[in-house]
Motif scaffolding. Structure first.
Motif, PDB file in Angstrom:
ATOM      1  N   PHE A 247       0.801  -1.237   0.000  1.00  0.00           N
ATOM      2  CA  PHE A 247       0.000   0.000   0.000  1.00  0.00           C
ATOM      3  C   PHE A 247       0.798   1.233   0.000  1.00  0.00           C
ATOM      4  CE2 PHE A 247      -1.223  -3.391   1.703  1.00  0.00           C
ATOM      5  CZ  PHE A 247      -2.165  -3.646   0.830  1.00  0.00           C
ATOM      6  N   ILE A 248       0.096   2.240  -0.193  1.00  0.00           N
ATOM      7  CA  ILE A 248       0.629   3.552  -0.339  1.00  0.00           C
ATOM      8  C   ILE A 248       1.769   3.449  -1.308  1.00  0.00           C
ATOM      9  CG2 ILE A 248       1.734   5.407   0.761  1.00  0.00           C
ATOM     10  CD1 ILE A 248      -0.026   5.539   2.768  1.00  0.00           C
TER      11      ILE A 248
ATOM     12  N   HIS B 131      -3.317   5.457   7.103  1.00  0.00           N
ATOM     13  CA  HIS B 131      -3.682   4.652   5.936  1.00  0.00           C
ATOM     14  C   HIS B 131      -3.607   3.157   6.260  1.00  0.00           C
ATOM     15  CE1 HIS B 131      -3.788   3.617   1.588  1.00  0.00           C
ATOM     16  NE2 HIS B 131      -2.993   2.628   1.966  1.00  0.00           N
TER      17      HIS B 131
ATOM     18  N   HIS C 292      -6.260  -0.384   6.667  1.00  0.00           N
ATOM     19  CA  HIS C 292      -6.194  -1.787   6.237  1.00  0.00           C
ATOM     20  C   HIS C 292      -6.467  -2.736   7.395  1.00  0.00           C
ATOM     21  CE1 HIS C 292      -5.133  -0.865   2.220  1.00  0.00           C
ATOM     22  NE2 HIS C 292      -3.962  -0.328   2.513  1.00  0.00           N
TER      23      HIS C 292
ATOM     24  N   ASP D 255      -7.494  -0.294  -0.679  1.00  0.00           N
ATOM     25  CA  ASP D 255      -6.959   0.869  -1.389  1.00  0.00           C
ATOM     26  C   ASP D 255      -7.846   1.252  -2.552  1.00  0.00           C
ATOM     27  OD1 ASP D 255      -4.243   1.350  -0.250  1.00  0.00           O
ATOM     28  OD2 ASP D 255      -3.965  -0.733  -0.865  1.00  0.00           O
TER      29      ASP D 255
ATOM     30  N   MET E 217      -7.573   6.298   2.259  1.00  0.00           N
ATOM     31  CA  MET E 217      -7.348   5.015   1.617  1.00  0.00           C
ATOM     32  C   MET E 217      -6.983   5.150   0.142  1.00  0.00           C
ATOM     33  SD  MET E 217      -7.444   3.353   4.247  1.00  0.00           S
ATOM     34  CE  MET E 217      -6.895   1.823   3.459  1.00  0.00           C
TER      35      MET E 217
HETATM   36 ZN    ZN Z   1      -3.094   0.899   1.245  1.00  0.00          ZN
END
Ligand code: ZN
Length: 192
Positions: A15-16, A145, A149, A155, A166
């Motif tokens: 993520f991110i 963020h 999760h 996401d 998100m």
């Molecule tokens: Zn994420």
């Protein structure tokens, strides 16, 4: 930390993403889950979720994680995060290809365990209030963020959700610490 759960699928989610190559599109997988692109079917069976903080986290990271869970997410839905030194749920540091990773262990759509790691190869701003430098990632932004999760929110890489926590992209030097309508709506949908 990897633990052995024989019958539990390890879902590794990245993520991110700072790179568009991580922006896999998963909209088609959302059919039947509801009208929010953030909501999934996997949930905690208990609404009190404990986490512990790895000894490899600096004080600044620990503060950022606590702030993200307790000050930002608690009170939004029925799911509550609580620090616990005895939990199996860990936050820590790892060498990663992305800013952070959250691993979700689940079976039968029930979440068993979640682990989140920050990338120790990056430069981080861990101050709650200060903005990151242009070459730094912001620990609080990433922690909020990643805690999303922990709800098992998903996401989104759709620019129409760029205000959402998100939203799956972050820039160096970016600080974003407010939940959007979409974040809150998704959390409340999963944990009314
Ligand atoms: Zn994420």
């Amino acid at each position: 930390m990897l633990k052995s759960f024989n019958s539990i699928r390890l879902m590794s989610i990245v993520f991110i993403a700072t790179l568009v190559t991580n922006g896999f599109i998963i909209k088609d997988a959302l059919a039947g889950v509801g009208d929010s692109p953030l909501v999934t079917k996997q949930k905690w069976s208990n609404t009190k979720v404990t986490y512990d903080l790895g000894s490899d986290l600096s004080r600044g990271f620990k503060n950022a994680v606590d702030h993200a869970g307790v000050m930002v997410w608690n009170g939004v839905s029925s799911l509550e995060f609580e620090y616990s030194g005895t939990s199996f749920n860990d936050w820590g540091m790892r060498e990663l290809d992305n800013p952070a990773v959250t691993q979700i262990y689940s079976t039968d759509n029930k979440i068993i365990e979640v682990n989140t790691y920050f990338n120790e190869l990056e430069q981080w701003n861990t101050a709650i209030l200060a903005d990151p430098d242009p070459d730094e990632l912001d620990a609080l932004t990433v922690a909020i963020h990643e805690f999303g999760h922990w709800f098992r929110l998903r996401d989104t890489y759709d620019d129409m959700y760029s205000d959402a926590m998100m939203y799956g992209y972050i820039d160096y030097g970016e600080k974003k610490v407010k939940l959007s309508y979409e974040d809150i709506d998704a959390a409340q949908t999963m944990y009314p």
